[in-house]
Design a protein around this motif. Structure first.
Motif, PDB file in Angstrom:
ATOM      1  N   GLY A 220       0.791  -1.268  -0.085  1.00  0.00           N
ATOM      2  CA  GLY A 220       0.054  -0.069   0.020  1.00  0.00           C
ATOM      3  C   GLY A 220       0.658   1.298   0.156  1.00  0.00           C
ATOM      4  N   GLN A 221       1.961   1.140   0.200  1.00  0.00           N
ATOM      5  CA  GLN A 221       3.106   2.330   0.099  1.00  0.00           C
ATOM      6  C   GLN A 221       3.000   3.088  -1.207  1.00  0.00           C
ATOM      7  N   LYS A 222       3.126   4.288  -1.193  1.00  0.00           N
ATOM      8  CA  LYS A 222       3.044   5.085  -2.227  1.00  0.00           C
ATOM      9  C   LYS A 222       4.508   5.047  -3.126  1.00  0.00           C
ATOM     10  N   GLU A 236       2.582   7.501 -10.669  1.00  0.00           N
ATOM     11  CA  GLU A 236       2.114   7.160  -9.363  1.00  0.00           C
ATOM     12  C   GLU A 236       1.844   5.670  -9.135  1.00  0.00           C
ATOM     13  N   THR A 238       1.673   1.870  -6.464  1.00  0.00           N
ATOM     14  CA  THR A 238       1.472   1.401  -4.924  1.00  0.00           C
ATOM     15  C   THR A 238       2.110   0.022  -4.935  1.00  0.00           C
ATOM     16  N   ASN A 240       2.266  -3.589  -4.208  1.00  0.00           N
ATOM     17  CA  ASN A 240       1.150  -4.421  -4.249  1.00  0.00           C
ATOM     18  C   ASN A 240       1.754  -5.942  -3.571  1.00  0.00           C
ATOM     19  N   ILE A 260       4.871  -3.460  -7.898  1.00  0.00           N
ATOM     20  CA  ILE A 260       4.103  -1.987  -7.785  1.00  0.00           C
ATOM     21  C   ILE A 260       3.131  -1.867  -8.938  1.00  0.00           C
TER      22      ILE A 260
END
Length: 346
Positions: A220-222, A236, A238, A240, A260
């Motif tokens: 969930g991190q950007k 951008e 996230t 996964n 990602i």
């Protein structure tokens, strides 16, 4: 006075030299004094509000989240290829086929064998005795006929499956990215004709993260992505998926694969195999007080800075927050606009 005037007149060149020397000394001496004072001043930086970002950088490639390699289940003559690289295909669309003539004849032959076994089985079942007692021998004959019939049924089913396998169909919607044998008329083996199809709508960026950094990565991190194909754009995504098993890098190090999720690929800008760089944001804060890292030092397990106030140096204990490679958040001890000393040597 007349003697002085005569002396100057007779030594005109010497007089000019003395005058120039006096002027030079009058200018340079004050400048040197001023420079000396400035040299003794420490280097400072302002305490100011900034956005801080703690991130991990890495490289990687673009892949499809849903990609399949299709192969024929049997060997045979490749008689038809209905797609080429770059073509879009639909789910269950047939993309290639083998010569079915031998397979069809084998199926017909197997069906005839089945009919014969069925006939023999029915004949054996019609045997009767006056006393209606079935002997052990007759019972074994009937069981054998049943086994032969079951085997014939299985043979028919196998040949039917083989005939169906002569057609290669796609299990997903996607784009054909690779065809190992694109020309019909060639005898192939199951391993010799691979068709690769990738779902162009679901794209991911894969990267190997060093083991010293993997503990900072969470789902969930950007993630900020810059692709080599679009160096002036930033995309951008996230995090996964984080691999559980490690891989060995080219340099012999240990890393973990991270996937990602990328933005929608409606315009097909993201293509399989594109290279790029990513920045995984592990922590981010906005408008916090910061100082350069070199302004901080420790004493007795406490953090301190020195500030310059009214041309005097003062030591202040501070409480740190988020730390990056260059800046540190100050939670307590300083105010915006104060001057912290970064080096006492100018």
């Amino acid at each position: 006075m007349k003697k002085i005037f005569n002396f100057i007149k007779r030594h005109k060149i010497l007089s000019i030299f003395i005058l120039v020397l006096v002027i030079i000394l009058g200018v340079t001496i004050p400048l040197r004094v001023k420079a000396s004072v400035k040299k003794n001043q420490p280097q400072t930086a302002l305490v100011q509000k900034e956005n801080l970002r703690l991130s991990i950088s890495a490289t990687g490639t673009v892949q499809s989240e849903n990609q399949v390699d299709l192969k024929f289940q049997t060997s045979g003559l490749l008689t038809w290829v209905g797609v080429k690289e770059g073509d879009k295909v639909k789910k269950w669309q047939t993309i290639a086929s083998l010569d079915k003539r031998e397979l069809e004849k084998n199926l017909i032959k197997t069906l005839r064998d089945y009919n014969k076994e069925r006939w023999d089985f029915n004949e054996a079942g019609e045997v009767t005795y006056k006393d209606q007692i079935i002997t052990d021998t007759l019972k074994r004959i009937l069981e054998k006929n049943q086994f032969d019939l079951d085997k014939a049924v299985l043979d028919v089913e196998i040949k039917d499956i083989a005939l169906k396998f002569a057609n290669l169909t796609s299990p997903i919607d996607g784009i054909v990215t690779h065809i190992e044998t694109p020309i019909a008329g060639i005898n192939i083996t199951p391993a010799g004709a691979v068709f690769t199809i990738a779902d162009q709508n679901l794209m991911k960026f894969t990267s190997n993260i060093d083991e010293v950094d993997i503990n900072q990565i969470k789902n969930g991190q950007k993630v900020l992505i810059i692709l080599d194909a679009y160096p002036n754009e930033q995309f951008e995504g996230t995090v996964n998926k984080i691999g559980f098993a490690s891989v060995t890098t080219k340099g012999g190090g240990t890393a973990f694969p991270v996937e990602i999720k990328m933005p929608k690929n409606d315009d097909l800008r993201f293509k399989v195999g594109m290279n790029g760089d990513i920045e995984i944001i592990s922590e981010e804060k906005e408008a916090v007080l910061t100082v350069p890292n070199q302004a901080l030092y420790q004493k007795d397990n406490h953090d301190f800075v020195k500030i310059l106030e009214n041309n005097k140096i003062k030591e202040i204990e501070v409480k740190k927050g988020l730390e990056t490679d260059t800046k540190t958040e100050i939670l307590e001890g300083l105010s915006e606009g104060q001057k912290v000393i970064t080096s006492e040597k100018s």
